[in-house]
Design a protein around this motif. Structure first.
Motif, mmCIF file in Angstrom:
data_model
loop_
_atom_site.group_PDB
_atom_site.id
_atom_site.type_symbol
_atom_site.label_atom_id
_atom_site.label_comp_id
_atom_site.label_asym_id
_atom_site.label_seq_id
_atom_site.Cartn_x
_atom_site.Cartn_y
_atom_site.Cartn_z
ATOM 1 N N UNK A 161 0.812 -1.227 0.000
ATOM 2 C CA UNK A 161 0.000 0.000 0.000
ATOM 3 C C UNK A 161 0.841 1.271 0.000
ATOM 4 N N UNK A 162 2.152 1.159 0.172
ATOM 5 C CA UNK A 162 3.026 2.342 0.169
ATOM 6 C C UNK A 162 3.316 2.730 -1.283
ATOM 7 N N UNK A 163 2.885 3.919 -1.677
ATOM 8 C CA UNK A 163 3.070 4.393 -3.043
ATOM 9 C C UNK A 163 4.470 4.956 -3.239
ATOM 10 N N UNK A 164 4.743 5.424 -4.450
ATOM 11 C CA UNK A 164 6.069 5.953 -4.755
ATOM 12 C C UNK A 164 6.230 7.409 -4.316
ATOM 13 N N UNK A 165 5.238 8.265 -4.625
ATOM 14 C CA UNK A 165 5.437 9.708 -4.424
ATOM 15 C C UNK A 165 4.237 10.407 -3.791
ATOM 16 N N UNK A 166 3.021 10.120 -4.270
ATOM 17 C CA UNK A 166 1.826 10.824 -3.806
ATOM 18 C C UNK A 166 0.946 9.842 -3.033
ATOM 19 N N UNK A 167 0.634 10.128 -1.760
ATOM 20 C CA UNK A 167 -0.153 9.182 -0.954
ATOM 21 C C UNK A 167 -1.447 8.755 -1.638
ATOM 22 N N UNK A 168 -1.684 7.433 -1.644
ATOM 23 C CA UNK A 168 -2.909 6.797 -2.150
ATOM 24 C C UNK A 168 -3.080 6.896 -3.660
ATOM 25 N N UNK A 169 -2.216 7.598 -4.359
ATOM 26 C CA UNK A 169 -2.443 7.864 -5.779
ATOM 27 C C UNK A 169 -1.325 7.319 -6.664
ATOM 28 N N UNK A 170 -0.089 7.754 -6.410
ATOM 29 C CA UNK A 170 0.994 7.513 -7.377
ATOM 30 C C UNK A 170 2.218 6.907 -6.690
#
Length: 259
Positions: A250-259
């Protein structure tokens, strides 16, 4: 519509060319990160034994940041009678690189070296982009102000960006005790949601520069920087996933919950 919030391009072939070059080079660097070709100061890149001139990472990063910091400081003497917008921009740039030097000396922890020629190339890149942003702002002084004034929102974004970036760099520095060299999964702050919150805040800082400046060059540099850091964030997440079997999905690359 664009000219509602940006100064007209100055009659300078140099600044126009640098706008194109800065955007294209940073965007290409981001694409290279996605393809696995990393800049020669990252943890993904291993210094080849055949490289003749190697310096420790702390010295290399000081070489990278100091000329750009000096360009920001020198601008106060070189252009003493400029606008308040110019003063805000040069102050923000000087603070930005002073903060980077401070982190190099007192925050970051290092586990490798850096090729001197790579440090010099990166240093020139930071210096030229900083000097060009300052010069482009100087050239815009005789133009009418944009209809939409973004300098105060820009200062707010810059402050959020620099403080958020500093906080997450401090969190990274706490991952390893003295003498430890292995990498760990970062935790704390926005690290619980994204791999690279420090890059997210770096992007906010550059958007802040562009809002303060409202020149074509500043917007081109901010856009190119954002594209580069997006690519680097994806590359960083891919690296963590390859190194840690328990890396949270669930940990994204740059933008929380989105990207």
């Amino acid at each position: 519509m664009f000219l509602r919030f940006v100064f007209p391009p100055p009659p300078s072939l140099l600044v126009t060319a640098m706008s194109v070059v800065s955007f294209a080079s940073m965007a290409n660097a981001g694409l290279s990160e996605l393809k696995g070709k990393h800049m020669e100061y990252s943890k993904f890149w291993e210094l080849k034994s055949g490289r003749k001139y190697k310096v420790d990472s702390r010295t290399g990063m000081i070489v990278c940041y100091t000329p750009a910091f000096l360009a920001g400081v020198a601008s106060f003497a070189l252009f003493p009678d400029e606008s308040f917008r110019f003063l805000l921009l040069t102050s923000a740039l000087s603070i930005h690189f002073f903060k980077r030097i401070f982190e190099v000396l007192f925050v970051h922890k290092y586990s490798g070296g850096m090729a001197l020629d790579a440090a010099i190339v990166i240093s020139l890149s930071y210096f030229i982009s900083t000097a060009t942003m300052i010069y482009a702002q100087h050239l815009s002084r005789d133009f009418p102000e944009p209809l939409m004034d973004l300098k105060y929102p820009g200062m707010a974004l810059f402050l959020v960006g620099i403080l958020g970036n500093l906080y997450h760099h401090c969190q990274l520095s706490k991952l390893r005790s003295k003498g430890e060299r292995e990498y760990k999964i970062p935790k704390g702050g926005l690290f619980n949601l994204v791999v690279c919150p420090h890059y997210l805040f770096e992007i906010l800082g550059f958007i802040g520069f562009s809002f303060i400046s409202q020149t074509v060059y500043a917007f081109a540099l901010a856009t190119g920087t954002a594209l580069y850091l997006m690519g680097r964030s994806y590359s960083t997440r891919r690296w963590y996933v390859s190194k840690f079997e328990n890396f949270p999905n669930n940990v994204k690359a740059l933008i929380p919950y989105i990207l």
